[in-house]
Design an enzyme around this catalytic site. Structure first.
Site, PDB file in Angstrom:
ATOM      1  CD  GLU A 161      -1.914   8.591   6.900  1.00 15.92           C
ATOM      2  OE1 GLU A 161      -0.846   9.139   7.129  1.00 15.92           O
ATOM      3  OE2 GLU A 161      -2.047   7.553   6.225  1.00 15.92           O
TER       4      GLU A 161
ATOM      5  CB  CYS B 134      -2.901   0.979  -2.591  1.00 14.16           C
ATOM      6  SG  CYS B 134      -3.128   2.686  -3.030  1.00 14.16           S
TER       7      CYS B 134
ATOM      8  CG  ASP C  34      -1.787   1.219   1.326  1.00 19.63           C
ATOM      9  OD1 ASP C  34      -2.393   1.567   0.290  1.00 19.63           O
ATOM     10  OD2 ASP C  34      -1.884   1.854   2.395  1.00 19.63           O
ATOM     11  CB  SER C  35       0.196   4.800  -0.591  1.00 18.45           C
ATOM     12  OG  SER C  35      -1.033   4.831   0.100  1.00 18.45           O
TER      13      SER C  35
ATOM     14  CB  CYS D 167     -10.003   5.092   0.121  1.00 16.61           C
ATOM     15  SG  CYS D 167      -8.492   5.795   0.823  1.00 16.61           S
TER      16      CYS D 167
ATOM     17  CG  HIS E 200      -6.401   5.885   5.066  1.00 19.43           C
ATOM     18  ND1 HIS E 200      -5.648   5.332   4.053  1.00 19.43           N
ATOM     19  CD2 HIS E 200      -5.529   6.518   5.890  1.00 19.43           C
ATOM     20  CE1 HIS E 200      -4.367   5.629   4.261  1.00 19.43           C
ATOM     21  NE2 HIS E 200      -4.272   6.338   5.366  1.00 19.43           N
TER      22      HIS E 200
END
Ligand code: DGL
Length: 272
Positions: A153, A74, A11-12, A185, A187
């Site tokens: 985040e 991702c 993932d990023s 996504c 997150h």
């Protein structure tokens, strides 16, 4: 191919741990090598060419760990790079889009599905394309939600600021009377309770991570790649690598995977 080799997941950054968490739940016997590209995130606002280049480098790195299959956790990298890297890689590579699309198509009753994701994922139109291939009479409404990643985040999962921004993002989707929403996504599953409260219980939220883990389990079985060896030493079972800020990753990762992240190692991904 060694069926006891690990699975690579990338993932990023930390978000893909929501996918790793589902893999650990569904196929706890498998080993995982996780890579988070923390030096180069976010992916959501970058171009297709850049994301394909990054994904190729990460796959080269994961192959040095002799992984038997790769999961692109991702959504943005799955949208932009999956086809390109699948065509040039001789081990199975799966993304998260098909799994999420399939679950949503099965869940909807009124054939109106919303998809939220990064600008890259929504701009690529991939969820719409895949869902309409599965069922042409479905209407898909995409909405980029770029502020969700930084809010997560920052740990603002239950906060009035997040509520305010989420209500603004969701208002256009509410106006379309969607009955299903894809959390497109990595997150967004962490905002699940906020999103469910704002949309109401009548809207089914789809987390592609769950179905991706099942897809991986079936694929490994089908290709006789499912693990059959003895239990692996616990401390080496899950290994974590990042391109920057290893300590920050470890503390965030511990919140998503309590007790599983003993150590995070930093590597120079540009060398691959
Ligand atoms: N992992 C990305 C995704 O699922 C979100 C974070 C980013 O933009 O890098 O699209």
């Amino acid at each position: 191919m060694d069926r006891n080799a690990p699975v690579g997941v990338f993932d990023s950054g930390v978000g893909g741990l929501t996918v790793a968490r589902e893999i650990i739940r569904q196929i706890p016997e498998e080993r995982i090598i996780y890579f988070g590209d923390t030096a180069r995130l976010p992916y959501g606002s970058k171009s297709r060419d850049t994301i394909i280049r990054y994904s190729r480098q990460i796959i080269r790195f994961l192959r040095t760990k002799e992984v038997k299959a790769i999961v692109i956790a991702c959504n943005t990298a799955s949208s932009y790079a999956l086809d390109a890297v699948q065509a040039e890689t001789d081990i199975p590579v799966i993304g998260v889009i098909n799994a999420g699309a399939r679950t949503a198509v099965q869940a909807t009753r009124n054939r109106k599905i919303g998809v939220i994701g990064t600008e890259g994922t929504i701009g690529s139109g991939i969820y719409t394309e895949v869902m309409q291939q599965m069922r042409p009479d479905i209407e898909v409404f995409g909405k980029p939600c770029p502020l969700f990643v930084p809010l997560v985040e920052e740990g603002l999962l239950h906060d009035s600021v997040t509520d305010e921004i989420a209500s603004r993002y969701l208002s256009s989707l509410k106006g379309k009377y969607i009955d299903t929403l894809v959390l497109g996504c990595t997150h967004y599953p962490l905002l699940r309770s906020t999103l469910q409260r704002l949309l109401g219980e009548g809207v089914t939220l789809v987390n592609p991570a769950y179905e991706t883990a099942l897809e991986l389990r079936d694929l490994l079985k089908r290709q006789h790649l499912d693990r059959e060896g003895d239990a692996f030493p616990e401390e080496e079972k899950y290994q974590f690598f990042v391109s920057d800020l290893a300590d920050k990753f470890t503390s965030f990762a511990t919140a998503i995977l309590p007790g599983q992240v003993k150590e995070t190692r930093k590597i120079n991904i540009e060398e691959y």
